[in-house]
Enzyme design. Structure first.
Site, mmCIF file in Angstrom:
data_model
loop_
_atom_site.group_PDB
_atom_site.id
_atom_site.type_symbol
_atom_site.label_atom_id
_atom_site.label_comp_id
_atom_site.label_asym_id
_atom_site.label_seq_id
_atom_site.Cartn_x
_atom_site.Cartn_y
_atom_site.Cartn_z
ATOM 1 N N GLU A 114 -30.974 -16.657 24.791
ATOM 2 C CA GLU A 114 -31.099 -15.989 23.493
ATOM 3 C C GLU A 114 -30.142 -16.592 22.474
ATOM 4 O O GLU A 114 -30.503 -16.800 21.312
ATOM 5 C CB GLU A 114 -30.846 -14.491 23.645
ATOM 6 N N GLU B 55 -38.389 -17.773 18.361
ATOM 7 C CA GLU B 55 -39.354 -17.902 19.455
ATOM 8 C C GLU B 55 -39.708 -19.365 19.722
ATOM 9 O O GLU B 55 -39.857 -19.776 20.875
ATOM 10 C CB GLU B 55 -40.619 -17.104 19.133
ATOM 11 N N HIS C 83 -37.130 -20.953 21.896
ATOM 12 C CA HIS C 83 -37.320 -20.747 23.334
ATOM 13 C C HIS C 83 -38.233 -21.831 23.917
ATOM 14 O O HIS C 83 -37.974 -22.356 25.004
ATOM 15 C CB HIS C 83 -37.935 -19.369 23.594
#
Length: 410
Positions: free
Chosen positions: A354, A277, A280
């Site tokens: 991703e 995360e 990202h």
């Protein structure tokens, strides 16, 4: 082109979309029995794999029925001049164009909810219950629906009113102002959604002090990532499925961990998921997604501005003359092929992001805990280990588990 020809073009688009979706779902269904790839052959034991197969087949049958009912209802509504009838009802209730639009879409939304509500109930309390996922009580289900309807009425109705007002004030140039408005709303939602809207449906509490928080803080320090807001959400209130997500930016950035995630994964695996995360954020994926969605919205609004005043579009739906709300419906039906293309672009971009986030987690933490976490999460949600490539291309915002693990291992 006359109105009747345009009407049948709309029917053709709806039919094509329905057939495409059912074909993709069937292709995916035919791959359920494919041999499990070696890289993920340890996700299920024999009993769990059989259970996952039955879960997928059940959802395939349920999806076929629900989508067929929706398609038939929509086509019948069009052939019976349903939009013209609702337009007449709305005009008999209100005499202001803004109120007419709100009443019109309110009636359409109620009709749609009446059709979808039984399927939503069956999906939650029969299918999810049967396979051990459902934790939603009937009280929670009803409250969720009521809150959702209220938010839709207040926020959706308010936004619709502002958009119609911009149209009345700015004419053909209204799309500029709406575009700016949508951009500002997107930014605010990215920043404050977790703080303002999530608490309406779930409880969020800061992650308690302890070894897990210490490990997360230690990792964040190694990558120069200031992370003061780590929350745990009561996902177990509705389902046994687990998740984690990153939201906001600037001083509002936060990571939210489902309590079910903490229960299912080891601390190292949780940190690995968190590293993904953080990847990202570090790769600016939130910003890129915001830019991409803003450009897509701008294109859509510009195209809509070219057709909103078309009497031909209105007549294709059985209405005598153009109005904002009828133009919006007709354009939405005709825009489906373009929306499909932009959706494919966004999904492709998301899958690329991703992979990048996985790679970041590997570089800054470890790959093996992330692989183990992904396997556990797939197992706990009875995920499909053998999705058809065409279905992945059209529908997956994430690469398949097999694809992700292969890339990480390589």
């Amino acid at each position: 082109m006359d109105a009747q020809t345009l009407f049948f073009i709309i029917i053709g688009i709806l039919t094509f979309e329905f057939v495409l979706e059912r074909t993709l779902s069937y292709l995916n269904y035919t791959w359920y029995s494919k041999p499990i790839p070696t890289v993920v052959d340890d996700v299920y034991d024999a009993a769990e794999y059989e259970r996952s197969q039955e879960y997928k087949k059940t959802n395939f049958r349920f999806g076929t029925i629900s989508s067929s009912v929706s398609f038939v209802a929509t086509v019948l509504f069009l052939f019976l001049d349903g939009f013209a009838i609702v337009d007449t009802w709305a005009r008999s209730i209100a005499d202001n164009e803004i109120l007419i639009a709100i009443v019109f879409f309110g009636i359409i939304a109620i009709a749609g909810e009446l059709i979808s509500l039984p399927f939503s109930y069956f999906g939650t309390f029969v299918i999810e219950e049967r396979f051990g996922f459902n934790k939603t009580t009937k009280k929670t289900f009803i409250l969720d629906k009521l809150k959702g309807w209220l938010l839709t009425a207040l926020l959706g109705g308010g936004l619709l009113a502002v958009v119609v007002l911009c149209y009345q004030w700015a004419g053909d140039n209204f799309w500029w102002y709406v575009w700016i408005l949508v951009f500002l709303i997107s930014v605010l939602m990215n920043m404050f959604y977790a703080r303002l809207f999530v608490p309406l449906f779930n409880k969020q509490v800061p992650l308690e002090e302890g070894e897990l928080k210490h490990k997360i803080s230690a990792y964040a320090a190694t990558v120069g990532f200031q992370l003061d807001k780590i929350f745990v959400i009561d996902g177990s209130k509705r389902s046994t499925k687990a998740n984690a997500y990153f939201s906001g930016f600037g001083s509002e950035k936060r990571v939210t961990l489902y309590d079910t995630l903490i229960e299912k994964l080891t601390q190292e695996e949780i940190v690995a998921v968190l590293a993904h995360e953080v990847g990202h954020y570090k790769k600016k994926h939130i910003i890129y997604n915001l830019i991409a969605s803003t450009l897509t919205t701008g294109l859509t609004l510009w195209l809509f501005s070219l057709f909103v005043d078309s009497d031909l579009l209105a007549q294709a739906l059985g209405v005598g003359s153009a109005s904002f709300h009828i133009g919006l419906v007709a354009f939405g039906l005709l825009y489906a092929p373009i929306s499909r293309i932009t959706g494919l672009v966004m999904s492709s971009l998301s899958r690329k992001f991703e992979y990048q986030a996985d790679h970041y987690a590997e570089q800054t933490y470890e790959g093996l805990p992330l692989i183990n976490a992904l396997k556990k999460l797939s197992s706990s949600s009875l995920s499909n280990l053998t999705p058809h490539p065409a279905y992945v291309f059209f529908h997956y915002s994430h690469p398949s588990l097999q694809q992700r693990i292969k890339v990480m291992q390589a």
